[in-house]
Design an enzyme around this catalytic site. Structure first.
Site, PDB file in Angstrom:
ATOM      1  N   ASP A 175       0.647  -1.426   0.066  1.00  0.00           N
ATOM      2  CA  ASP A 175       0.042   0.409   0.354  1.00  0.00           C
ATOM      3  C   ASP A 175       0.365   1.038   0.253  1.00  0.00           C
ATOM      4  O   ASP A 175       2.170   1.051   0.024  1.00  0.00           O
ATOM      5  CB  ASP A 175      -1.230  -0.472   1.189  1.00  0.00           C
ATOM      6  CG  ASP A 175      -0.166  -0.365   2.823  1.00  0.00           C
ATOM      7  OD1 ASP A 175       0.631  -0.290   2.979  1.00  0.00           O
ATOM      8  OD2 ASP A 175      -1.288  -0.812   2.952  1.00  0.00           O
ATOM      9  N   ASN A 217      -6.726  -2.880  15.088  1.00  0.00           N
ATOM     10  CA  ASN A 217      -8.015  -3.332  14.436  1.00  0.00           C
ATOM     11  C   ASN A 217      -8.895  -4.147  13.445  1.00  0.00           C
ATOM     12  O   ASN A 217      -9.678  -4.493  12.805  1.00  0.00           O
ATOM     13  CB  ASN A 217      -9.115  -1.550  14.148  1.00  0.00           C
ATOM     14  CG  ASN A 217      -8.507  -1.106  13.012  1.00  0.00           C
ATOM     15  OD1 ASN A 217      -7.178  -1.882  12.011  1.00  0.00           O
ATOM     16  ND2 ASN A 217      -9.375  -0.260  12.419  1.00  0.00           N
ATOM     17  N   HIS A 236      -7.337  -4.465  10.668  1.00  0.00           N
ATOM     18  CA  HIS A 236      -6.865  -4.193   9.144  1.00  0.00           C
ATOM     19  C   HIS A 236      -5.974  -5.252   8.558  1.00  0.00           C
ATOM     20  O   HIS A 236      -4.627  -4.993   9.439  1.00  0.00           O
ATOM     21  CB  HIS A 236      -6.917  -3.199   9.081  1.00  0.00           C
ATOM     22  CG  HIS A 236      -5.490  -2.813   9.141  1.00  0.00           C
ATOM     23  ND1 HIS A 236      -5.690  -0.943  10.209  1.00  0.00           N
ATOM     24  CD2 HIS A 236      -4.387  -2.389   9.197  1.00  0.00           C
ATOM     25  CE1 HIS A 236      -4.308  -0.377   9.897  1.00  0.00           C
ATOM     26  NE2 HIS A 236      -3.190  -1.100   9.645  1.00  0.00           N
ATOM     27  N   GLU A 267      -9.703  -1.611   6.669  1.00  0.00           N
ATOM     28  CA  GLU A 267     -10.070  -1.355   7.523  1.00  0.00           C
ATOM     29  C   GLU A 267     -11.276  -2.377   7.461  1.00  0.00           C
ATOM     30  O   GLU A 267     -11.885  -2.753   5.993  1.00  0.00           O
ATOM     31  CB  GLU A 267     -10.877   0.034   7.139  1.00  0.00           C
ATOM     32  CG  GLU A 267      -9.091   1.345   7.309  1.00  0.00           C
ATOM     33  CD  GLU A 267      -8.068   0.943   7.984  1.00  0.00           C
ATOM     34  OE1 GLU A 267      -8.545  -0.154   9.552  1.00  0.00           O
ATOM     35  OE2 GLU A 267      -7.487   2.454   8.621  1.00  0.00           O
TER      36      GLU A 267
HETATM   37  C1  GLP Z   1      -0.143   0.080   8.110  1.00  0.00           C
HETATM   38  C2  GLP Z   1       0.092  -0.627   7.496  1.00  0.00           C
HETATM   39  C3  GLP Z   1      -0.258  -2.299   7.552  1.00  0.00           C
HETATM   40  C4  GLP Z   1       0.617  -2.174   8.779  1.00  0.00           C
HETATM   41  C5  GLP Z   1       0.312  -1.851   9.802  1.00  0.00           C
HETATM   42  C6  GLP Z   1       0.749  -2.150  11.726  1.00  0.00           C
HETATM   43  O1  GLP Z   1      -1.308   0.621   8.468  1.00  0.00           O
HETATM   44  N1  GLP Z   1      -0.943  -0.557   5.904  1.00  0.00           N
HETATM   45  O2  GLP Z   1       0.144  -3.149   6.406  1.00  0.00           O
HETATM   46  O3  GLP Z   1       0.698  -4.017   9.427  1.00  0.00           O
HETATM   47  O4  GLP Z   1       0.394   0.239   9.949  1.00  0.00           O
HETATM   48  O5  GLP Z   1       1.702  -1.448  12.013  1.00  0.00           O
HETATM   49  P1  GLP Z   1       3.231  -1.427  12.999  1.00  0.00           P
HETATM   50  O6  GLP Z   1       3.778  -2.530  12.558  1.00  0.00           O
HETATM   51  O7  GLP Z   1       3.540   0.089  12.841  1.00  0.00           O
HETATM   52  O8  GLP Z   1       2.050  -1.244  13.932  1.00  0.00           O
END
Ligand code: GLP
Length: 259
Positions: A67, A136, A138, A143
């Site tokens: 993304d 959450n 995702h 989402e």
């Molecule tokens: C973002 C990314 C996800 C990732 C998530 C968790 O929203 N788009 O791919 O898994 O964050 O991030 P973190 O590893 O910083 O908790």
């Protein structure tokens, strides 16, 4: 779903790096799906270390990131493109022309999303998709209430996700939209490995692994994948009802031994 519980975050990240390195070794021209997020930093650091030891050769490999923020070009310091350059791309022998992320600054983001799907197909599909999970539930930026049949498209970010990702943009606000692979895009990868570490992820992890399949927790879609591995540290595994079972099948996160 294979659930591997390692003693701490470093061990869990190291395990994911080893899984990626094994794919690189098994197939020249492997197509990797990559994730961003704080959880991934130690994975890429370990891969860079393995590369320096001669144990992770990226020659011929191609990568597709999950993304990118809409309106954010690859030169923006908070872009996922910048994150990938800093943590991995600049330190290993990946051909920059074969490292793709959705272009957040594309003039027509919807068209960019469609082109991204087409590029993944043209590359022969993703062999191994690396994933994190949002608090959450995702996956990528899918989402809650994302269609489990979704493809790469534009999603509006929740306020909780924008807050979680605020430090990278501070003092500017986090963009409201992202281009993200869809759940169906992710499920088409031939294998998936998801890493979650820390107690803040324990609830989402329990829902993903043991909860009912549903769009309110998009990561539950991984229950439908025939080759999904979930790698956890003890804290992220803290709310799993069947933890003892996973630890019996995979003691210390080891592969299962039959007999
Ligand atoms: C973002 C990314 C996800 C990732 C998530 C968790 O929203 N788009 O791919 O898994 O964050 O991030 P973190 O590893 O910083 O908790």
């Amino acid at each position: 779903m294979k659930v591997l519980i390692l003693e701490d975050a470093a061990a869990a990240a190291g395990r994911v790096a080893e899984i990626v390195a094994a794919r690189l070794e098994a197939r020249q021209g492997v197509v990797l799906g990559l994730a961003t997020g704080e959880t991934m930093r130690p994975v890429y650091a370990r891969l860079v270390a393995l590369h320096r030891e001669g144990r992770a050769d990226f020659a011929g490999a191609a990568t597709f990131n999950l993304d990118e923020y809409v309106g954010v070009g690859p030169g923006h310091p908070a872009s996922f493109a910048a994150f990938m350059r800093e943590t991995l791309f600049d330190h290993v022998n990946l051909d920059p022309a074969r490292c793709r992320l959705p272009r957040g600054d594309a003039p027509d983001p919807e068209a960019e999303a469609r082109a991204y799907e087409a590029a993944i197909s043209a590359a022969g599909g993703i062999d191994l998709q690396v994933l994190g999970i949002g608090r959450n539930g995702h996956l990528a930026f899918n989402e809650p209430t994302s269609s489990l049949a979704s493809r790469t498209r534009i999603k509006t970010l929740t306020e909780a996700t924008r807050r979680a990702n605020a430090p990278a943009f501070a003092p500017d606000p986090v963009p409201r939209h992202a281009i993200t692979m869809g759940i169906a895009t992710i499920l088409e990868a031939r294998a998936c490995v998801l890493l979650a570490t820390g107690a803040a992820k324990a609830e989402a992890v329990a829902r993903m692994v043991e909860g009912p399949l549903g769009a309110d927790c998009p990561a539950t879609a991984l229950q439908m994948h025939p080759a999904a591995t979930v790698v956890l540290d003890a804290a992220a595994a803290g709310r799993l009802a069947l933890r003892e079972y996973y630890e019996t099948v995979h003691p210390g996160g080891a592969e299962a031994v039959l007999g």
